[in-house]
Design an enzyme around this catalytic site. Structure first.
Site, PDB file in Angstrom:
ATOM      1  N   GLN A   1       0.814  -1.209   0.000  1.00 13.60           N
ATOM      2  CA  GLN A   1       0.000   0.000   0.000  1.00 13.60           C
ATOM      3  C   GLN A   1       0.859   1.277   0.000  1.00 13.60           C
ATOM      4  OE1 GLN A   1      -0.488  -2.549   2.286  1.00 13.60           O
ATOM      5  NE2 GLN A   1      -2.219  -3.430   1.188  1.00 13.60           N
TER       6      GLN A   1
ATOM      7  N   GLN B   1      -1.861 -10.327  -3.119  1.00 13.46           N
ATOM      8  CA  GLN B   1      -3.167 -10.666  -2.557  1.00 13.46           C
ATOM      9  C   GLN B   1      -4.281  -9.902  -3.251  1.00 13.46           C
ATOM     10  OE1 GLN B   1      -2.365  -9.580   1.456  1.00 13.46           O
ATOM     11  NE2 GLN B   1      -1.238 -11.456   1.935  1.00 13.46           N
TER      12      GLN B   1
ATOM     13  N   ALA C   1      -2.170   2.494  12.058  1.00 14.75           N
ATOM     14  CA  ALA C   1      -1.009   1.610  12.068  1.00 14.75           C
ATOM     15  C   ALA C   1      -1.257   0.383  12.941  1.00 14.75           C
ATOM     16  CB  ALA C   1       0.226   2.367  12.550  1.00 14.75           C
TER      17      ALA C   1
ATOM     18  N   GLU D   1      -8.342  -4.510   5.934  1.00 15.54           N
ATOM     19  CA  GLU D   1      -8.128  -5.506   6.973  1.00 15.54           C
ATOM     20  C   GLU D   1      -8.840  -5.054   8.246  1.00 15.54           C
ATOM     21  OE1 GLU D   1      -3.968  -6.043   7.583  1.00 15.54           O
ATOM     22  OE2 GLU D   1      -3.688  -7.218   5.760  1.00 15.54           O
TER      23      GLU D   1
END
Length: 682
Positions: free
Chosen positions: A225, A270, A509, A563
């Site tokens: 990313q 992914q 983070a 995620e």
């Protein structure tokens, strides 16, 4: 050439300098030298410097480029010198009575304007020195380091810059860009990135980008990313992961406006998003791979290590303004591409001249972190200036207020806006105006704030479809870089209608310093209140509540990657309400129940939990069952591979209460084909 802008000023007063490396300037040590002013006008450059104690004369050398050959000009007692080369480099040696050098310093427009973290090269430079210069910065970088660096390459007098002697590599907080009018104007011999974690793992290869160049070789772009590979020509193959490692994992990236003459290998990525690009052949892909406005051979429309990864192919890109880019064409300009609708293929191929708007650099306040803050930046904005942020970390003590339509704000070298402790509001607030362009910036959280970027102060009925605000390569970070608590309510809030997004990473983070459930606190990653908002390449991760909450009508998203938070400490706290019932966790992609029209293509939500934690997310995606809701290709995957048989957390349903579960004891991934007007198709 088509230049639509007229320069505001005929000359610019510059001050300061930077000592060049010894190998570039000649023999002898280089103690701290004299200060100078460099005045640049149409007739050339004039250097005026301060007296050096003990100096009896001054020796002058000139080079046309940073690492070019410095030629002796003359020795004189006068403390000024003029030359027709206004963008040249001028070395001034102060000599004592014995003719010994007591001070040596090199001056140029480039040094003073763009600062010490922007290195500008020309085809006349010594390639060995350029290679060593870039390699030295690369070796000094780290994932959460403070260094920022931009390497810019001029195209040369004939419009072609040959750097085929270079074989460059990139790490964190580095960007490379050609300064030609077309990507074919600057040629590199080689360029690669490598997996930074053991075994060739690239899942933490963040914060870098390359654009507007040609590479005459195969390229390895092993990234995840907050990276950008755009406006490029690759005369060879392009591999999107580390080759030859034991664990060459990679977790997604962005490719746009690029031609690849060979094969693009996406085998272990992914997820990946590609827009307006052309290639010979594409192979591989895992969970979620999305294309928009591309052409080239695809190996399959369905693939994956278990045979169930999705490919989503959109024939056209609905609306887009490509990222602005810096050009050197006798003078410095920023090129602003036009807004295009229903586009396919790259924006530049086959053009004999550049048709983008040329904005003279005089229109910009060129910001440097060593001399700018929110007050100077706001003063420039209020005066009608645009902003070009050079590489560095800028402490922002009050919101930057963008109130004028058509304002261009761009960063190079991953310039970072950091919230100071006294700023409890936001880093930047864009008024509800037409045509603002923001690109190439990291927005970094502080102790506490409401937002990091607010686009439009509130929801209105005003449309901007003829001239939308566009954000390209814009990244957000809460925690990770340093110790201490951080807190943001809504990281990115979009209130303006018709805004266009192009490559976002909005990241709470999950590793680094200052990380923990009660340390880097958040609510939502992205909240969209505006109507007709379009985002290509949306990545949002680890927030405490909804990762993305969409309240506006007629929204459109192509490619979503998210995620779950790794570190849920309190499952009772981590609950939400859907259809009047309480459920475990907050869905990652939430379209509000009141929304009547929404379209999304290629959504991936992934479960991750760190040992010994396990927790449950009941709905990965929540959508209303209204007639105008159309979402296709949704997937979930489990990235945690443990469980004790009793605490088997995971994702229960893909969308609402439909779709197979995936828990920590399970392997693989599950997909759902579509949810259209309340009708599910598995």
């Amino acid at each position: 050439m088509k230049k639509k802008w007229i320069a505001l000023f005929t000359g610019t007063l510059l001050a300061g300098a930077l000592v060049l490396p010894l190998t570039a300037c000649g023999g002898g040590n280089q103690p701290k030298g004299n200060d100078a002013n460099v005045t640049v006008s149409a007739s050339g450059a004039k250097v005026v410097w301060d007296k050096v104690d003990g100096a009896r004369a001054y020796e002058i050398y000139h080079s046309s480029s940073r690492f070019g050959e410095y030629e002796y000009v003359n020795t004189q007692t006068a403390r000024e010198y003029s030359n027709a080369d206004k963008y040249g480099y001028y070395r001034i040696n102060a000599l004592d009575k014995n003719g010994e050098v007591i001070s040596s310093k090199t001056y140029s427009y480039d040094f003073d304007t763009f600062g010490e973290n922007t290195h500008i090269y020309a085809p006349t430079d010594d390639s060995a020195l350029v290679q060593a210069d870039i390699d030295a910065f690369r070796e000094s970088t780290s994932q959460f380091g403070k260094g920022r660096f931009a390497a810019l390459f001029k195209s040369g007098e004939e419009g072609i810059g040959n750097y085929n002697g270079l074989d460059l590599a990139m790490r964190y907080y580095m960007t490379f860009a050609g300064l030609g009018t077309l990507p074919t104007g600057v040629e590199l011999g080689g360029f690669n990135t490598y997996g930074e974690l053991s075994g060739g793992n690239s899942t933490c290869n963040f914060w870098c980008g390359i654009e507007n160049m040609t590479v005459n070789n195969d390229v390895q772009w092993a990234v995840s990313q907050a990276t950008s590979f755009r406006r490029m020509q690759v005369n060879g193959n392009l591999t999107l992961h580390h080759q030859g490692g034991k664990t060459p994992w990679a977790s997604g990236g962005f490719l746009a406006d690029t031609v690849v003459t060979g094969t693009i290998d996406c085998t272990v990525q992914q997820q990946w998003f590609t827009r307006n690009s052309d290639w010979n052949k594409w192979t591989g892909g895992d969970i979620n791979t999305v294309f928009a406005g591309c052409s080239g051979t695809l190996s399959s429309y369905k693939w994956g290590s278990t045979g169930n990864g999705w490919v989503t192919y959109l024939d056209k890109t609905n609306v887009m303004r490509e990222k602005p880019y810096l050009v050197f064409d006798e003078d410095y300009y920023v090129c602003l591409p036009e807004v295009k609708t229903n586009s396919k293929g790259v924006s530049w191929n086959g053009q004999e001249e550049k048709l983008d708007d040329y904005i003279p650099l005089d229109y910009f306040h060129v910001a440097r972190a060593d001399r700018d803050n929110a007050k100077t930046l706001n003063a420039a904005l209020k005066a009608g200036k645009y902003l070009l942020f050079t590489p560095g970390i800028y402490q922002i003590e009050e919101p930057l207020l963008v109130e004028n339509s058509d304002t261009v704000i761009m960063g190079i070298g991953l310039a970072t806006l950091k919230l100071s402790d006294k700023n409890k509001d936001t880093l930047m607030r864009i008024s509800d105006v037409d045509g603002v362009s923001v690109s190439g910036l990291i927005f970094d959280a502080g102790v506490s704030s409401k937002t990091l970027l607010q686009v439009g102060t509130e929801k209105t009925d005003v449309r901007h479809n003829e001239n939308p605000t566009v954000l390209n390569d814009v990244y957000f970070r809460i925690g990770g870089a340093e110790e201490g608590n951080t807190s943001v309510d809504v990281t990115l809030e979009i209130n303006s209608n018709d805004m266009v997004g192009d490559n976002f990473w909005v990241w709470r983070a999950d590793h680094g310093s200052g990380v923990g459930w009660n340390v880097n606190r958040t609510k939502n990653g992205v909240v969209v209140n505006g109507d007709y908002v379009t985002v290509y390449g949306l990545m949002v991760e680890h927030f405490h509540e909804y990762q993305t909450l969409w309240n506006g009508e007629y929204g459109f998203v192509a490619f979503y990657q998210s995620e779950t938070p790794y570190d849920v400490d309190d499952e009772e706290e981590w609950t939400s309400v859907w259809n009047g019932e309480t459920y475990q966790g907050y869905s990652s992609y939430k379209v509000a129940d009141t929304v009547q029209n929404h379209t999304a293509q290629g959504l991936g939500v992934y479960y991750v939990a760190r040992k010994p934690r396990t927790f449950t997310l009941d709905h990965a995606i929540e959508l209303p069952s209204n007639a105008g809701i159309r979402v296709e290709h949704m997937g979930i995957a489990n990235f945690a591979s443990y469980g004790d048989g009793e605490t088997n957390g995971g994702i229960t349903h893909i969308v609402n209460d439909k779709g197979d579960s995936l828990y920590v004891t399970d392997k693989g991934k599950n997909h759902f084909e579509s949810f259209i007007g309340g009708q599910y198709k598995k």
